[in-house]
Design a protein around this motif. Structure first.
Motif, mmCIF file in Angstrom:
data_model
loop_
_atom_site.group_PDB
_atom_site.id
_atom_site.type_symbol
_atom_site.label_atom_id
_atom_site.label_comp_id
_atom_site.label_asym_id
_atom_site.label_seq_id
_atom_site.Cartn_x
_atom_site.Cartn_y
_atom_site.Cartn_z
ATOM 1 N N SER A 66 0.822 -1.203 0.000
ATOM 2 C CA SER A 66 0.000 0.000 0.000
ATOM 3 C C SER A 66 0.860 1.260 0.000
ATOM 4 N N LEU A 73 -4.596 2.389 1.868
ATOM 5 C CA LEU A 73 -5.343 1.391 2.641
ATOM 6 C C LEU A 73 -4.434 0.759 3.683
ATOM 7 N N THR A 75 -4.533 -2.141 7.209
ATOM 8 C CA THR A 75 -5.300 -3.098 7.998
ATOM 9 C C THR A 75 -5.182 -2.841 9.498
ATOM 10 N N GLU A 404 -13.960 -0.962 -1.797
ATOM 11 C CA GLU A 404 -12.623 -1.466 -1.435
ATOM 12 C C GLU A 404 -11.834 -1.856 -2.684
ATOM 13 N N SER A 415 -12.156 3.798 2.105
ATOM 14 C CA SER A 415 -12.720 2.520 2.539
ATOM 15 C C SER A 415 -13.903 2.774 3.454
ATOM 16 N N THR A 419 -11.283 -2.982 5.689
ATOM 17 C CA THR A 419 -9.955 -3.489 5.334
ATOM 18 C C THR A 419 -9.378 -4.405 6.405
ATOM 19 N N LYS A 427 -7.193 -9.950 1.818
ATOM 20 C CA LYS A 427 -6.103 -8.975 1.879
ATOM 21 C C LYS A 427 -5.118 -9.177 0.728
ATOM 22 N N ILE A 430 -6.689 -7.718 -2.458
ATOM 23 C CA ILE A 430 -6.626 -6.248 -2.445
ATOM 24 C C ILE A 430 -5.190 -5.781 -2.666
#
Length: 468
Positions: A66, A73, A75, A404, A415, A419, A427, A430
């Motif tokens: 990312s 994004l 997590t 997303e 988002s 996420t 994950k 993405i």
């Protein structure tokens, strides 16, 4: 002696093999993979982490991709995992991901007055998505200076503004976050390092307009910035020039597409949220909010509201804007504005029964039309099947998954808050979308296509089929 000569001969052969069998696209992708791995290693170092902070391997890998793709994004809450040194590290990685590995390395080559080889120029051309080698070094030098100057100037402006307006009580925090917001906006990264994105500035229209200017600088396209600079120089020295200044076709189409998407997106957002989220706001505030979201959804990923407050129809508009993204040869992702522009011009020419696509006194080549159609169809198909697959494995609302997926592919970073709740498989999907969004769908396709065009030496007879 014989062994040494044999080794040197084999080394020359291996270099020749690599030079002729590895394309520039494959080299660039390899560089970004290496940068991702390096970022992952750095994220593990305690010097950049909060004491006692814990994050899984997949979460840090997701964060590395990312960051390099300047998506935004995450997590996990960044301020819970990274300390101030970690945020500074992110700012450096934003430059690498946003400006491009080859641009930064080439600029240091220029500063150190080292010679840039033809192979390096080819890599630069590929990384910056340029059609030709001529003027590539001058483009890098000019663009790099413009982007760094914008970051520095607005960083100073924000620092002073934050302190005077009382957003931060000491100069250290004002300077730290002032420069972060400036770098984040220019590189279109959109990472939230405070937990509130830029929600505290929701009613500060001066700041929002300044952020929109920075997003525009980063996303309009490096060749456009170059043309604008040349235009200003021409205006200053007009009496010395015998030839009129002419903007490139790319600049004209990129700016036209930007204006249409920016104003059109703002109008749609205004109409949809006028009596919903924006109800109770003054007309000026409604327009500022509409313009801001029309701009930030195209790549920056900054937000001044919880996205769950928007209507589903508005979120679909957001997803469409994120799917389109910014101009080619910019810090942004998506299918790019010129792709949509060429497809739109193609449809317009078809409806007028014209064989060629003519615009601004120029004809668009058939090759560019085919590339645009391929990029659009492949990107749409990839996002569609990603949504389909994630809907099957994730217990999340459909609109949240659509946002997303398009946010990842457009390297935007917006988002609905799902996420961190994605499964490991989710994950990974993405993360792959973010990486493809950074290098571009066309280059992703060319990774698996032979370097040379195959010529069969013959053609089959033409036969028409029924369409529609």
């Amino acid at each position: 002696m014989d062994i040494r000569r044999l080794f040197q001969r084999n080394l020359r052969k291996s270099r020749f093999f690599i030079a002729n069998n590895v394309s520039s696209i494959q080299v660039i992708v390899f560089y970004y993979l290496i940068m991702t791995i390096l970022s992952l290693i750095l994220f593990y170092l305690p010097i950049f982490r909060q004491p006692g902070s814990k994050a899984s391997f997949i979460d840090l890998l997701f964060m590395a991709i990312s960051t390099v793709s300047v998506t935004g994004l995450s997590t996990f809450n960044i301020n819970h995992i990274f300390n101030d040194r970690g945020v500074l590290l992110l700012e450096i990685l934003f430059q690498v991901g946003g400006l491009g590995i080859m641009m930064i390395s080439t600029f240091f080559f220029i500063v150190s007055k080292r010679k840039i080889s033809l192979k390096q120029r080819q890599l630069i051309m590929t990384d910056m998505n340029q059609p030709r080698l001529s003027g590539i070094v001058r483009l890098i030098r000019t663009t790099f200076v413009i982007l760094l100057a914008a970051q520095a100037a607005f960083g100073v402006l924000f620092s002073i503004y934050f302190y005077i307006r009382g957003y931060y009580q000491n100069w250290r925090d004002a300077i730290f976050y002032g420069f972060y917001q400036s770098i984040s906006a220019v590189t279109n990264s959109g990472f939230d390092v405070t937990g509130d994105s830029i929600r505290p500035f929701a009613n500060d229209y001066f700041f929002l307009i300044a952020i929109m200017i920075l997003i525009f600088i980063g996303g309009i396209g490096f060749p456009v910035l170059m043309d604008i600079r040349e235009w200003f120089l021409y205006k200053r020295k007009r009496h010395k020039s015998k030839l009129p200044f002419r903007f490139s076709l790319f600049t004209k189409i990129a700016v036209l597409a930007f204006v249409i998407l920016f104003i059109g997106g703002a109008l749609l957002i205004y109409m949809l949220e006028n009596n919903h989220l924006f109800a109770g706001m003054t007309p000026g505030a409604k327009w500022i909010n509409s313009l801001f979201y029309s701009m930030t959804t195209r790549n920056a990923g900054l937000q001044i509201h919880d996205l769950n407050q928007f209507q589903t129809t508005t979120l679909i508009i957001f997803s469409l804007l994120m799917f389109i993204g910014c101009s080619p040869s910019s810090v942004g992702g998506g299918i790019r504005t010129t792709t949509v522009a060429i497809i739109g011009l193609y449809l317009y020419s078809f409806l007028k029964s014209e064989d060629n696509i003519n615009v601004f006194g120029r004809r668009i080549s058939e090759t560019d039309v085919r590339k645009s159609v391929v990029v659009f169809m492949l990107s749409l198909g990839m996002c569609f099947f990603s949504v389909l697959f994630l809907t099957a494995i994730e217990d999340q609302p459909l609109i949240a998954i659509i946002v997303e997926v398009t946010s990842a592919f457009g390297t935007t970073g917006l988002s609905l808050g799902i996420t961190s709740d994605l499964t490991t498989t989710g994950k990974v999907i993405i993360a792959i979308l973010m990486f493809i969004g950074r290098i571009g769908m066309l280059y992703t396709l060319l990774l698996f296509v032979p370097k040379e065009t195959r010529d069969l030496g013959y053609e089959y007879p033409t036969e028409q089929i029924i369409i529609g």
